[in-house]
Design a protein around this motif. Structure first.
Motif, short mmCIF file in Angstrom:
data_model
loop_
_atom_site.label_atom_id
_atom_site.label_comp_id
_atom_site.label_asym_id
_atom_site.label_seq_id
_atom_site.Cartn_x
_atom_site.Cartn_y
_atom_site.Cartn_z
N GLU A 49 -19.57 -24.91 -21.29
CA GLU A 49 -19.92 -26.24 -20.81
C GLU A 49 -18.96 -26.67 -19.70
O GLU A 49 -17.79 -26.30 -19.71
CB GLU A 49 -19.85 -27.26 -21.94
N PRO A 50 -19.45 -27.45 -18.74
CA PRO A 50 -18.56 -28.02 -17.73
C PRO A 50 -17.77 -29.17 -18.34
O PRO A 50 -18.06 -29.62 -19.46
CB PRO A 50 -19.54 -28.51 -16.66
N SER A 79 -17.95 -23.38 -28.52
CA SER A 79 -17.99 -23.94 -27.17
C SER A 79 -16.67 -23.74 -26.44
O SER A 79 -15.59 -23.97 -26.99
CB SER A 79 -18.30 -25.44 -27.23
N ILE A 80 -16.79 -23.31 -25.18
CA ILE A 80 -15.64 -23.23 -24.28
C ILE A 80 -15.95 -24.08 -23.06
O ILE A 80 -17.06 -24.05 -22.54
CB ILE A 80 -15.34 -21.76 -23.89
N CYS A 81 -14.98 -24.88 -22.65
CA CYS A 81 -15.15 -25.77 -21.49
C CYS A 81 -14.45 -25.16 -20.28
O CYS A 81 -13.24 -24.95 -20.31
CB CYS A 81 -14.59 -27.15 -21.81
N ILE A 82 -15.23 -24.87 -19.24
CA ILE A 82 -14.70 -24.26 -18.02
C ILE A 82 -15.16 -25.06 -16.81
O ILE A 82 -16.34 -25.39 -16.70
CB ILE A 82 -15.18 -22.80 -17.87
N ASP A 83 -14.22 -25.36 -15.92
CA ASP A 83 -14.58 -26.00 -14.66
C ASP A 83 -14.84 -24.90 -13.63
O ASP A 83 -13.91 -24.40 -12.98
CB ASP A 83 -13.45 -26.92 -14.19
N ALA A 84 -16.10 -24.51 -13.49
CA ALA A 84 -16.46 -23.41 -12.61
C ALA A 84 -16.53 -23.82 -11.15
O ALA A 84 -16.87 -23.01 -10.29
CB ALA A 84 -17.79 -22.80 -13.04
N THR A 85 -16.18 -25.09 -10.87
CA THR A 85 -16.06 -25.48 -9.46
C THR A 85 -14.72 -25.04 -8.88
O THR A 85 -14.52 -25.08 -7.67
CB THR A 85 -16.20 -27.00 -9.29
N THR A 86 -13.80 -24.62 -9.75
CA THR A 86 -12.50 -24.10 -9.30
C THR A 86 -12.61 -22.58 -9.16
O THR A 86 -13.42 -21.93 -9.84
CB THR A 86 -11.39 -24.43 -10.31
N GLY A 87 -11.79 -22.03 -8.28
CA GLY A 87 -11.81 -20.59 -8.10
C GLY A 87 -11.45 -19.84 -9.37
O GLY A 87 -12.10 -18.86 -9.74
N ALA A 88 -10.41 -20.31 -10.06
CA ALA A 88 -10.00 -19.65 -11.31
C ALA A 88 -11.07 -19.79 -12.38
O ALA A 88 -11.32 -18.86 -13.16
CB ALA A 88 -8.68 -20.25 -11.80
N GLY A 89 -11.74 -20.95 -12.41
CA GLY A 89 -12.81 -21.15 -13.39
C GLY A 89 -13.99 -20.24 -13.12
O GLY A 89 -14.59 -19.69 -14.06
N LYS A 90 -14.33 -20.07 -11.86
CA LYS A 90 -15.43 -19.17 -11.50
C LYS A 90 -15.09 -17.73 -11.87
O LYS A 90 -15.94 -17.00 -12.41
CB LYS A 90 -15.71 -19.29 -10.00
N GLU A 113 -26.18 -17.86 -8.79
CA GLU A 113 -25.61 -17.00 -7.76
C GLU A 113 -24.40 -17.68 -7.11
O GLU A 113 -23.37 -17.04 -6.85
CB GLU A 113 -26.66 -16.68 -6.70
N ARG A 114 -24.51 -18.98 -6.86
CA ARG A 114 -23.38 -19.70 -6.26
C ARG A 114 -22.18 -19.75 -7.20
O ARG A 114 -21.03 -19.82 -6.75
CB ARG A 114 -23.81 -21.13 -5.87
N LEU A 115 -22.43 -19.71 -8.50
CA LEU A 115 -21.34 -19.68 -9.48
C LEU A 115 -20.77 -18.28 -9.67
O LEU A 115 -19.81 -18.10 -10.43
CB LEU A 115 -21.83 -20.22 -10.83
N GLY A 116 -21.38 -17.30 -9.02
CA GLY A 116 -20.89 -15.93 -9.12
C GLY A 116 -21.40 -15.17 -10.32
O GLY A 116 -20.90 -14.07 -10.62
N GLY A 395 -6.48 -27.81 -15.44
CA GLY A 395 -7.84 -28.31 -15.62
C GLY A 395 -8.92 -27.27 -15.40
O GLY A 395 -10.11 -27.60 -15.32
N VAL A 396 -8.54 -26.01 -15.33
CA VAL A 396 -9.52 -24.93 -15.18
C VAL A 396 -10.36 -24.82 -16.45
O VAL A 396 -11.57 -24.60 -16.41
CB VAL A 396 -8.81 -23.59 -14.88
#
Length: 408
Positions: A49-50, A79-90, A113-116, A395-396
């Motif tokens: 989840e974001p 559940s794991i919370c990841i901020d995929a807008t960050t490079g490390a999160g992606k 695709e944009r999230l990798g 905050g990743v």
């Protein structure tokens, strides 16, 4: 409301998807329900989840940070919370996807695709992966980028037309049918892809969309339309309807002449059997208004329980019109132990209807908080505590507050 006895519950090892690793990066209903069905059948689901959470947490009946919708389609997951807008999160999201046997996503086209974590990239590095994509209208075509929801799909695929009232007014079906049906189709297609993988070692891309699913759901209706054209809204036999009793209502119907004869005997109107107006279903349909009126007058003289006993004795198609409170206490539900119990934190014991294949599902568990298992899952994945702490500080990733205190 009772749990199934423990001695009748299958062990996790005997369930068909035991040991299967599923990364669920979907939100809402269709994708989460697909993954949840796999969980019921033994798979281990990591729900990503974001920071804002799955949007399904904020829809419908909401309590705190969850909702009935969120519980129904995410029970038992971690559940794991990841901020995929960050490079490390992606990068972390990609790492988790490459460890999975199945990835489930229901973003609009090109978002994954944009999230990798699009199919092509993952399949190139992990060809045995089964990748499930669910969208509104599919990845291509004039409607590919149109926003979609359950109500939109009910309107756009004819479901509202199929549910029109006697005056011909289209009506929304009072449940999230488009989304839930798509989740069911997705779980079945995923299981088929896994069966192929078990035979050949090859994964594959399972692509579904709500539009196609809703059309498939109405295959019979669409064929009837193609053969006979538009038909009038309402029943296809007479009598057929919902009739008020002294203390409630019952639905009863007769689909053919034999069933009509049984109904006549139950209603003590055997004279109808020699009435030319009611000689066959076509004749009964032509006089449906009169027949339904007379049935209603008779049914109104007795209680629901009395009619249940009498109609059952005469083998007439019928049922009382039950509320959800009635359904939870339905004698057959109690006998079959249809409803499991979810002990959801903050809400206590809740009834849960799992997949109906009772011998192939595990006992249900609560739905997680957003990020409830973040630290635990990262540790299981082999990341050091130092790296995890750094991601938390940056905050990743985020850990649910109640669990963070326990993890420290």
């Amino acid at each position: 409301m009772r749990d199934a006895p423990h001695d009748t519950d299958p062990t996790l090892e005997t369930l068909p998807f035991a040991g299967l690793r599923v990364l669920d990066i979907s939100q809402g209903i269709a994708g989460p329900y697909c993954a949840h069905i796999l969980w019921q059948q033994g798979a281990e689901i990591v729900k990503v989840e974001p920071p804002t959470g799955d949007w399904g947490r904020k829809v419908g009946v909401v309590h705190g940070s969850t909702s009935a919708l969120g519980i129904a389609y995410n029970a038992g997951k971690r559940s794991i919370c990841i901020d995929a807008t960050t490079g490390a999160g992606k990068d972390l999201l990609l790492e988790l996807a490459l460890r999975a046997d199945v990835v489930v996503q229901n973003f609009r086209p090109q978002v994954a695709e944009r999230l990798g974590v699009g199919y092509e990239e993952l399949a190139r590095r992990r060809p045995e992966l089964v990748y499930v994509s669910i969208s509104g209208y599919g990845p291509e075509g004039p409607y590919a980028d149109y926003p979609a929801s359950d109500s939109v799909m009910q309107a756009d695929t004819g479901l509202m037309f199929a549910n029109r009232d006697a005056d011909g007014t289209p009506r929304r079906i009072g449940m999230l049918l488009a989304d839930a049906a798509t989740g069911l189709y997705a779980a079945q297609a995923c299981a088929a892809a896994l069966c192929r993988r078990f035979r050949t070692g090859r994964g594959g891309h399972v692509e579904l969309n709500l539009f196609d699913a809703c059309c498939a759901l109405q295959a019979n209706n669409l064929l009837e339309y193609a053969i006979a054209g538009p038909s009038a809204a309402g029943p296809v036999s007479a009598p057929n309807g919902i009739y008020a009793t002294l203390d409630g209502s019952v639905t009863l119907l007769a689909l053919n002449d034999a069933q009509f004869a049984k109904l006549c005997r139950a209603l003590e109107r055997e004279d109808w059997l020699s009435d030319a107006r009611f000689d066959n279903n076509a004749s009964r349909m032509a006089h449906a208004a009169l027949l339904n009126q007379q049935v209603a007058q008779i049914v109104a003289t007795g209680t629901t329980a009395a009619w249940q006993e009498k109609l059952t004795r005469h083998d007439v198609l019928h049922a009382p019109v039950r509320t959800y409170a009635d359904v939870l206490q339905h004698p057959q539900a109690l006998h079959r132990q249809t409803f499991q119990t979810i002990e959801q934190p903050g809400l206590g014991a809740l009834p849960f209807a799992g997949i109906p294949a009772t011998g192939m599902r595990r006992p249900v568990g609560p739905a997680p908080d957003n990020g409830e298992h973040t630290v635990q899952l990262l540790q299981e994945a082999g990341f050091t505590r130092q790296a995890i702490d750094q991601w938390l500080q940056q905050g990743v990733v985020r850990q649910a507050a109640t669990q963070l205190a326990e993890a420290q």
